[in-house]
Design a protein around this motif. Structure first.
Motif, PDB file in Angstrom:
ATOM      1  N   LEU A 252       0.860  -1.184   0.000  1.00  0.00           N
ATOM      2  CA  LEU A 252       0.000   0.000   0.000  1.00  0.00           C
ATOM      3  C   LEU A 252       0.889   1.224   0.000  1.00  0.00           C
ATOM      4  CD1 LEU A 252      -2.576   1.734   0.498  1.00  0.00           C
ATOM      5  CD2 LEU A 252      -2.242   1.315   2.946  1.00  0.00           C
ATOM      6  N   TYR A 253       0.587   2.170  -0.897  1.00  0.00           N
ATOM      7  CA  TYR A 253       1.344   3.414  -0.977  1.00  0.00           C
ATOM      8  C   TYR A 253       0.351   4.558  -0.958  1.00  0.00           C
ATOM      9  CZ  TYR A 253       4.432   7.049  -2.809  1.00  0.00           C
ATOM     10  OH  TYR A 253       5.146   8.210  -2.972  1.00  0.00           O
ATOM     11  N   GLN A 254       0.547   5.499  -0.018  1.00  0.00           N
ATOM     12  CA  GLN A 254      -0.389   6.618   0.130  1.00  0.00           C
ATOM     13  C   GLN A 254       0.386   7.902   0.405  1.00  0.00           C
ATOM     14  OE1 GLN A 254      -4.113   6.868   0.152  1.00  0.00           O
ATOM     15  NE2 GLN A 254      -3.303   8.941  -0.130  1.00  0.00           N
ATOM     16  N   GLN A 255       0.171   8.910  -0.434  1.00  0.00           N
ATOM     17  CA  GLN A 255       0.775  10.218  -0.194  1.00  0.00           C
ATOM     18  C   GLN A 255      -0.041  10.943   0.862  1.00  0.00           C
ATOM     19  OE1 GLN A 255       1.627  12.362  -3.772  1.00  0.00           O
ATOM     20  NE2 GLN A 255       2.064  14.286  -2.702  1.00  0.00           N
ATOM     21  N   LEU A 256       0.637  11.462   1.900  1.00  0.00           N
ATOM     22  CA  LEU A 256      -0.048  12.067   3.033  1.00  0.00           C
ATOM     23  C   LEU A 256      -0.177  13.583   2.932  1.00  0.00           C
ATOM     24  CD1 LEU A 256       1.521  10.038   5.985  1.00  0.00           C
ATOM     25  CD2 LEU A 256      -0.591   9.575   4.733  1.00  0.00           C
ATOM     26  N   SER A 257       0.714  14.228   2.217  1.00  0.00           N
ATOM     27  CA  SER A 257       0.665  15.691   2.111  1.00  0.00           C
ATOM     28  C   SER A 257       0.841  16.106   0.665  1.00  0.00           C
ATOM     29  CB  SER A 257       1.740  16.339   2.992  1.00  0.00           C
ATOM     30  OG  SER A 257       3.038  15.997   2.539  1.00  0.00           O
ATOM     31  N   CYS A 258       0.461  17.338   0.372  1.00  0.00           N
ATOM     32  CA  CYS A 258       0.451  17.830  -1.003  1.00  0.00           C
ATOM     33  C   CYS A 258       1.873  18.054  -1.526  1.00  0.00           C
ATOM     34  CB  CYS A 258      -0.309  19.144  -1.085  1.00  0.00           C
ATOM     35  SG  CYS A 258      -2.036  19.041  -0.589  1.00  0.00           S
ATOM     36  N   ASP A 259       2.011  17.937  -2.840  1.00  0.00           N
ATOM     37  CA  ASP A 259       3.218  18.420  -3.485  1.00  0.00           C
ATOM     38  C   ASP A 259       3.250  19.942  -3.382  1.00  0.00           C
ATOM     39  OD1 ASP A 259       3.597  15.797  -4.127  1.00  0.00           O
ATOM     40  OD2 ASP A 259       3.152  16.001  -6.250  1.00  0.00           O
ATOM     41  N   ARG A 272      -2.036   7.462  -4.658  1.00  0.00           N
ATOM     42  CA  ARG A 272      -2.270   6.226  -3.918  1.00  0.00           C
ATOM     43  C   ARG A 272      -2.195   5.052  -4.884  1.00  0.00           C
ATOM     44  NH1 ARG A 272      -7.601   6.613  -2.104  1.00  0.00           N
ATOM     45  NH2 ARG A 272      -8.288   5.503  -3.979  1.00  0.00           N
ATOM     46  N   ILE A 273      -1.707   3.920  -4.375  1.00  0.00           N
ATOM     47  CA  ILE A 273      -1.701   2.687  -5.153  1.00  0.00           C
ATOM     48  C   ILE A 273      -1.732   1.511  -4.181  1.00  0.00           C
ATOM     49  CG2 ILE A 273       0.795   2.357  -5.281  1.00  0.00           C
ATOM     50  CD1 ILE A 273      -1.610   1.863  -8.207  1.00  0.00           C
ATOM     51  N   MET A 274      -2.408   0.442  -4.571  1.00  0.00           N
ATOM     52  CA  MET A 274      -2.448  -0.794  -3.799  1.00  0.00           C
ATOM     53  C   MET A 274      -2.103  -1.948  -4.726  1.00  0.00           C
ATOM     54  SD  MET A 274      -5.933  -0.167  -1.550  1.00  0.00           S
ATOM     55  CE  MET A 274      -5.677  -1.662  -0.573  1.00  0.00           C
ATOM     56  N   SER A 275      -1.650  -3.062  -4.145  1.00  0.00           N
ATOM     57  CA  SER A 275      -1.278  -4.201  -4.970  1.00  0.00           C
ATOM     58  C   SER A 275      -1.308  -5.477  -4.147  1.00  0.00           C
ATOM     59  CB  SER A 275       0.127  -4.003  -5.559  1.00  0.00           C
ATOM     60  OG  SER A 275       0.471  -5.096  -6.394  1.00  0.00           O
ATOM     61  N   VAL A 276      -1.625  -6.577  -4.816  1.00  0.00           N
ATOM     62  CA  VAL A 276      -1.580  -7.916  -4.236  1.00  0.00           C
ATOM     63  C   VAL A 276      -0.969  -8.845  -5.274  1.00  0.00           C
ATOM     64  CG1 VAL A 276      -2.948  -9.869  -3.388  1.00  0.00           C
ATOM     65  CG2 VAL A 276      -3.555  -7.554  -2.700  1.00  0.00           C
ATOM     66  N   GLY A 277      -0.210  -9.825  -4.805  1.00  0.00           N
ATOM     67  CA  GLY A 277       0.410 -10.761  -5.733  1.00  0.00           C
ATOM     68  C   GLY A 277       0.772 -12.069  -5.066  1.00  0.00           C
ATOM     69  N   ALA A 278       1.583 -12.857  -5.754  1.00  0.00           N
ATOM     70  CA  ALA A 278       1.995 -14.179  -5.277  1.00  0.00           C
ATOM     71  C   ALA A 278       3.512 -14.284  -5.288  1.00  0.00           C
ATOM     72  CB  ALA A 278       1.379 -15.268  -6.147  1.00  0.00           C
ATOM     73  N   GLN A 279       4.025 -15.240  -4.527  1.00  0.00           N
ATOM     74  CA  GLN A 279       5.462 -15.444  -4.460  1.00  0.00           C
ATOM     75  C   GLN A 279       5.791 -16.920  -4.287  1.00  0.00           C
ATOM     76  OE1 GLN A 279       7.693 -14.402  -0.954  1.00  0.00           O
ATOM     77  NE2 GLN A 279       5.892 -14.406   0.371  1.00  0.00           N
ATOM     78  N   VAL A 280       6.987 -17.299  -4.750  1.00  0.00           N
ATOM     79  CA  VAL A 280       7.584 -18.608  -4.465  1.00  0.00           C
ATOM     80  C   VAL A 280       9.035 -18.358  -4.090  1.00  0.00           C
ATOM     81  CG1 VAL A 280       6.047 -19.944  -5.938  1.00  0.00           C
ATOM     82  CG2 VAL A 280       8.137 -18.975  -6.905  1.00  0.00           C
ATOM     83  N   GLY A 281       9.560 -19.156  -3.173  1.00  0.00           N
ATOM     84  CA  GLY A 281      10.942 -19.000  -2.735  1.00  0.00           C
ATOM     85  C   GLY A 281      11.599 -20.340  -2.543  1.00  0.00           C
ATOM     86  N   TYR A 282      12.932 -20.346  -2.668  1.00  0.00           N
ATOM     87  CA  TYR A 282      13.677 -21.598  -2.516  1.00  0.00           C
ATOM     88  C   TYR A 282      15.040 -21.293  -1.905  1.00  0.00           C
ATOM     89  CZ  TYR A 282      15.540 -26.231  -3.541  1.00  0.00           C
ATOM     90  OH  TYR A 282      16.074 -27.492  -3.427  1.00  0.00           O
TER      91      TYR A 282
END
Length: 337
Positions: A252-259, A272-282
């Motif tokens: 989650l990314y959210q800008q709190l104050s104005c440019d 603002r931007i949100m994201s969900v995904g998947a992962q694999v690790g070894y």
């Protein structure tokens, strides 16, 4: 052409200091003392769009004339980056925790293009005329980005792990204030935050989250200052075996104050931007070195004043292998006389 405008994006050019997704699973877990090297291939594809309509009435002699225009613009960005992070973890405790210093470097290729369609009409009394024209601007930057020094402190308490970090931006990378494609930011920044990892080796379950704030300094070339940004990266996984891991990731990314700044011509646009995904690790045992290979993929949504798309991370981390447990001392049986 006076009506043309690129899609508005908060954070200068729609690009922030923080790269969402940089943290993931096991972020606050203890490290092995010594030198480590993390290499990341990062690919992202994003798009954004917008439109603006304007009209103006003027007097041409006795005949009132109305000029109206509409611009529809779309932005596409693609980047292929190589991120390399050498680091060193100290064996001597600092404030009761484990200290790590590192330096993140970025190099690669960034391509950005803007397509715009201008529709214009002129109404002069009973007479009317209209037309349209298509414009395209595309630029590519290939080179080296800024430098990002890093400092971490980690503490372990059984299955609970805690972390605090401090990082920043040294603006020495490829940057042109007149270009729409850059690898450098053109301004400094400082970022700090806290992280937590729950990891139970008995069950193989793991959850991690890292939250932080970014303070941006003014870009001296454009007199533009990005607002304060808040970000959270998280990962949850299950070790199916002692070496193989699967799970989910997100941010989650959210800008709190104005440019702000004299170069800000778009006003208070907070992104603002949100994201969900998947992962694999070894986990790859390599003798005195331990390798960790991880693949993550994110799909973004809920964007506001920021391009939206998807990105993929392929990470290879090399670190000293954990010391084997000491061998058991054979019990000596004493003969009693």
């Amino acid at each position: 052409m006076a009506l043309a405008a690129a899609p508005a994006a908060a954070d200068e050019g729609g690009v922030s200091f923080w790269l969402p997704g940089i943290f993931g699973s096991l972020a606050a877990a203890p490290q092995q003392p010594g030198f480590s090297l993390t290499s990341i291939y990062y690919h992202t594809t994003v798009t954004a769009g917008g439109s603006v309509a304007r009209a103006r009435e003027i007097n041409a002699g006795r005949l009132p004339v109305t000029i109206a225009g509409n611009v529809e613009a779309s932005l596409t960005g693609k980047a292929d980056l190589a991120i390399v992070i050498p680091s060193y973890t100290f064996a001597t405790p600092v404030l009761g925790g484990q200290a790590t210093i590192g330096l993140m470097t970025v190099s690669g290729r960034n391509t950005t293009s803007i397509d715009a369609l201008l529709n214009a009409s002129v109404l002069a009394g009973p007479f009317a005329a209209s037309g349209s024209r298509f414009f395209n601007l595309s630029e590519t930057d290939t080179g080296v980005g800024d430098l990002y020094p890093q400092f971490f402190l980690r503490w372990n308490a059984g299955v609970n792990n805690y972390m605090t970090y401090l990082t920043g931006d040294i603006p020495v990378g490829s940057y042109d204030p007149n270009s729409i494609a850059n690898l450098g930011l053109g301004h400094g920044a400082i970022d700090g935050g806290f992280g937590y990892t729950y990891f139970n080796p008995a069950t193989g379950r793991e959850f991690s989250a890292v939250a932080g704030l970014t303070y941006n300094f003014k870009n001296p070339d454009t007199q533009y200052r990005n607002g304060v940004d808040f970000h959270v990266d998280w990962g949850a996984s299950q070790f199916v075996t002692k070496q193989f891991q699967i799970g989910l990731v997100g941010y989650l990314y959210q800008q709190l104050s104005c440019d702000s700044g004299s170069g800000d011509r778009v006003g208070c646009f907070e992104s603002r931007i949100m994201s969900v995904g998947a992962q694999v690790g070894y986990i790859v045992p390599m003798g005195e070195i331990q390798g960790y290979l991880n693949l993550k993929a994110y799909k973004e949504f809920e964007s506001e004043n920021r391009p939206e798309g998807w990105n993929v991370w392929l990470t290879l981390a090399l670190s000293p292998a954990a010391a084997p447990p000491p061998a058991a001392t054979p019990k000596r049986h004493l003969a009693l006389k």
